[in-house]
Write a protein that holds these residues in place. Structure first.
Motif, mmCIF file in Angstrom:
data_model
loop_
_atom_site.group_PDB
_atom_site.id
_atom_site.type_symbol
_atom_site.label_atom_id
_atom_site.label_comp_id
_atom_site.label_asym_id
_atom_site.label_seq_id
_atom_site.Cartn_x
_atom_site.Cartn_y
_atom_site.Cartn_z
ATOM 1 N N GLN A 131 23.427 -5.754 -20.624
ATOM 2 C CA GLN A 131 23.060 -4.965 -21.803
ATOM 3 C C GLN A 131 23.326 -3.483 -21.562
ATOM 4 O O GLN A 131 23.905 -2.793 -22.414
ATOM 5 N N LEU A 132 22.942 -3.016 -20.385
ATOM 6 C CA LEU A 132 23.147 -1.616 -20.017
ATOM 7 C C LEU A 132 24.628 -1.250 -20.049
ATOM 8 O O LEU A 132 25.023 -0.268 -20.687
ATOM 9 N N VAL A 133 25.441 -2.056 -19.376
ATOM 10 C CA VAL A 133 26.872 -1.762 -19.289
ATOM 11 C C VAL A 133 27.538 -1.887 -20.651
ATOM 12 O O VAL A 133 28.384 -1.063 -21.025
ATOM 13 N N GLY A 134 27.155 -2.897 -21.420
ATOM 14 C CA GLY A 134 27.782 -3.115 -22.714
ATOM 15 C C GLY A 134 27.667 -1.922 -23.636
ATOM 16 O O GLY A 134 28.673 -1.398 -24.141
ATOM 17 N N GLU A 135 26.441 -1.449 -23.862
ATOM 18 C CA GLU A 135 26.282 -0.337 -24.809
ATOM 19 C C GLU A 135 26.716 0.998 -24.205
ATOM 20 O O GLU A 135 27.180 1.882 -24.925
ATOM 21 N N THR A 136 26.647 1.124 -22.877
ATOM 22 C CA THR A 136 27.081 2.365 -22.247
ATOM 23 C C THR A 136 28.596 2.520 -22.323
ATOM 24 O O THR A 136 29.109 3.586 -22.670
ATOM 25 N N VAL A 137 29.322 1.454 -22.005
ATOM 26 C CA VAL A 137 30.785 1.526 -22.044
ATOM 27 C C VAL A 137 31.273 1.703 -23.478
ATOM 28 O O VAL A 137 32.223 2.444 -23.728
ATOM 29 N N ASP A 138 30.620 1.046 -24.439
ATOM 30 C CA ASP A 138 30.967 1.281 -25.847
ATOM 31 C C ASP A 138 30.863 2.768 -26.179
ATOM 32 O O ASP A 138 31.726 3.321 -26.862
ATOM 33 N N SER A 139 29.793 3.396 -25.696
ATOM 34 C CA SER A 139 29.575 4.812 -25.988
ATOM 35 C C SER A 139 30.616 5.697 -25.314
ATOM 36 O O SER A 139 31.168 6.616 -25.927
ATOM 37 N N ILE A 140 30.935 5.415 -24.054
ATOM 38 C CA ILE A 140 31.935 6.204 -23.333
ATOM 39 C C ILE A 140 33.304 6.065 -23.988
ATOM 40 O O ILE A 140 34.014 7.048 -24.217
ATOM 41 N N ALA A 141 33.683 4.829 -24.295
ATOM 42 C CA ALA A 141 35.001 4.583 -24.875
ATOM 43 C C ALA A 141 35.178 5.302 -26.198
ATOM 44 O O ALA A 141 36.277 5.744 -26.534
ATOM 45 N N SER A 142 34.089 5.455 -26.967
ATOM 46 C CA SER A 142 34.201 6.125 -28.263
ATOM 47 C C SER A 142 34.643 7.574 -28.123
ATOM 48 O O SER A 142 35.190 8.157 -29.061
ATOM 49 N N HIS A 143 34.433 8.164 -26.930
ATOM 50 C CA HIS A 143 34.850 9.550 -26.689
ATOM 51 C C HIS A 143 36.334 9.645 -26.356
ATOM 52 O O HIS A 143 36.944 10.704 -26.543
ATOM 53 N N TYR A 144 36.917 8.558 -25.836
ATOM 54 C CA TYR A 144 38.276 8.633 -25.307
ATOM 55 C C TYR A 144 39.273 7.715 -26.018
ATOM 56 O O TYR A 144 40.472 7.819 -25.775
ATOM 57 N N ALA A 145 38.793 6.806 -26.846
ATOM 58 C CA ALA A 145 39.688 5.870 -27.525
ATOM 59 C C ALA A 145 40.349 6.537 -28.731
ATOM 60 O O ALA A 145 39.892 7.559 -29.239
ATOM 61 N N PHE A 146 41.435 5.930 -29.200
ATOM 62 C CA PHE A 146 42.130 6.417 -30.388
ATOM 63 C C PHE A 146 42.616 5.238 -31.202
ATOM 64 O O PHE A 146 42.823 4.140 -30.679
ATOM 65 N N VAL A 147 42.773 5.463 -32.488
ATOM 66 C CA VAL A 147 43.385 4.474 -33.377
ATOM 67 C C VAL A 147 44.810 4.932 -33.631
ATOM 68 O O VAL A 147 45.022 6.048 -34.117
ATOM 69 N N PRO A 148 45.816 4.126 -33.266
ATOM 70 C CA PRO A 148 47.210 4.553 -33.444
ATOM 71 C C PRO A 148 47.500 4.981 -34.878
ATOM 72 O O PRO A 148 47.113 4.301 -35.833
ATOM 73 N N GLN A 149 48.162 6.114 -35.009
ATOM 74 C CA GLN A 149 48.479 6.671 -36.328
ATOM 75 C C GLN A 149 49.952 6.440 -36.654
ATOM 76 O O GLN A 149 50.807 6.474 -35.778
ATOM 77 N N PHE A 150 50.230 6.257 -37.948
ATOM 78 C CA PHE A 150 51.618 6.076 -38.378
ATOM 79 C C PHE A 150 52.417 7.348 -38.139
ATOM 80 O O PHE A 150 53.558 7.312 -37.675
ATOM 81 N N ASN A 151 51.812 8.499 -38.464
ATOM 82 C CA ASN A 151 52.468 9.786 -38.259
ATOM 83 C C ASN A 151 51.987 10.393 -36.955
ATOM 84 O O ASN A 151 50.810 10.750 -36.832
ATOM 85 N N ALA A 152 52.863 10.491 -35.977
ATOM 86 C CA ALA A 152 52.492 11.035 -34.670
ATOM 87 C C ALA A 152 52.441 12.563 -34.714
ATOM 88 O O ALA A 152 53.167 13.209 -35.474
ATOM 89 N N GLN A 153 51.549 13.131 -33.894
ATOM 90 C CA GLN A 153 51.510 14.575 -33.698
ATOM 91 C C GLN A 153 52.441 14.940 -32.541
ATOM 92 O O GLN A 153 52.664 14.134 -31.648
ATOM 93 N N GLU A 154 52.949 16.166 -32.570
ATOM 94 C CA GLU A 154 53.854 16.593 -31.511
ATOM 95 C C GLU A 154 53.286 17.796 -30.763
ATOM 96 O O GLU A 154 52.598 18.633 -31.336
ATOM 97 N N LEU A 155 53.573 17.849 -29.479
ATOM 98 C CA LEU A 155 53.263 19.020 -28.672
ATOM 99 C C LEU A 155 54.375 19.219 -27.665
ATOM 100 O O LEU A 155 55.162 18.298 -27.401
ATOM 101 N N THR A 156 54.448 20.423 -27.136
ATOM 102 C CA THR A 156 55.455 20.754 -26.135
ATOM 103 C C THR A 156 54.772 20.947 -24.791
ATOM 104 O O THR A 156 53.770 21.671 -24.691
#
Length: 332
Positions: free
Chosen positions: A223-248
């Motif tokens: 239980q501890l690991v499940g909700e903790t990892v869900d919380s951590i991942a929410s800070h670092y996960a992304f949903v792939p976007q159709f239009n990509a952003q660019e940087l140099t």
């Protein structure tokens, strides 16, 4: 993290029904690891997909298996390797979040109240609890970092400090490990036999507190690991976007072809990155235009955590423009 596309599922036998069940469970476990979201298995579309889990399998085999926890015993399990390409296509096709494989370690200060007093969980003290924690973190594809608990740690932080969630002392002790995420956990067994506790999670500049209760240490840790990892991942996960952003990215100290290949190969391997285009090579400086499927800040955070990449201040006007960043390649 490696092994994100592998799963081990206990089975009763090698029959077709158990094999089909294990493949469904294994694909579900892999999707939870890849997305960093345990709620993905409540998605009706994903529930439907699990019925055809055999279409995502690369290979599988049977191995002996030892159950963890108090009910330890031997048995049989399936080791399953799923196709990274097929699973990635599924995740993107369902517009699910992706938690990149380059994941921050979770520094964990865990204290348990025992008949002998309060103890830090370590390989020397409470190894069974540590094994349960390590197994649960591996099951979620989340890297675990345990403190050394040496004289330097104990000079700053005592068991009582960790038990009382002394934020100032926990932050001071954690600074030594240079981890962007840490948590403090306290556990005890109540007079009714239940396992209870709480955890304080600190990720970047945010923190939150949760209470825990379960009928066994195994279920409490899960239980501890499940909700903790869900919380951590929410800070670092992304949903792939159709239009990509660019940087140099301007990268110094790329001195030869081996370094060039390593830099471009590293960037192309990151889930956030859609394309890498070489704009110029000038001496030991490499200029790259990078298309990013998620938030640019997530990519920069990944680069800053990699020991081979050191961000440098802009040295000229060209490096100071919007969405242009300067790094140095090579270990310090």
């Amino acid at each position: 993290m490696t092994h994100l596309y592998q799963a081990q599922v206990p089975v009763a036998d090698q029959g077709a029904a158990e094999r089909a069940r294990a493949l469904r469970a294994g694909l579900g476990a892999v999707l939870v690891k890849v997305t960093g979201n345990s709620l993905v298995l409540s998605n009706p579309e994903i529930i439907s997909v699990l019925a055809g889990a055999d279409g995502y399998v690369s290979e599988y085999g049977y191995v002996s298996y030892t159950r963890p926890g108090a009910d330890q015993g031997s048995g049989l399990a399936m080791n399953i390797q799923f196709s990274e390409t097929a699973v990635d296509r599924l995740v993107r096709g369902q517009h699910l979040q992706i938690w990149p494989a380059d994941r921050p370690e979770l520094l964990t200060w865990m204290v348990v109240d025992t008949d002998a007093g309060r103890q830090f969980v370590s390989p020397e003290d409470q190894p069974a609890l540590l094994a349960l924690l390590d197994r649960a973190m591996q099951g979620r594809g989340a890297p675990l970092l345990m403190p050394l608990l040496d004289l330097e740690d104990r000079r700053v932080l005592s068991e009582e400090d960790a038990w009382n969630f002394d934020l100032e002392k926990l932050s001071e002790a954690s600074a030594r490990y240079n981890s962007s995420a840490w948590m403090a956990v306290r556990l005890y067994r109540s007079s009714t036999g239940q396992w209870r506790g709480a955890r304080l999670l600190k990720v970047d500049n945010s923190d939150n507190l949760r209470s825990l209760v379960a009928d066994s240490p195994e279920r409490l840790i899960d239980q501890l690991v499940g909700e903790t990892v869900d919380s951590i991942a929410s800070h670092y996960a992304f949903v792939p976007q159709f239009n990509a952003q660019e940087l140099t990215l301007n990268i110094n100290h790329v001195e030869n072809y081996q370094a060039f290949s390593a830099v471009t190969g590293y960037l192309e391997s990151l889930e956030l990155v859609r394309t890498v285009i070489v704009e110029y090579v000038d001496g030991d400086r490499l200029g790259l235009r990078v298309a990013v499927e998620g938030d640019v800040g997530l990519l920069l955070d990944t680069l800053r955590r990699d020991s081979r990449m050191s961000e440098e201040p802009a040295a000229d006007t060209a490096d100071a423009t919007a969405n242009t960043y300067l790094f140095r390649w090579g270990r310090p």
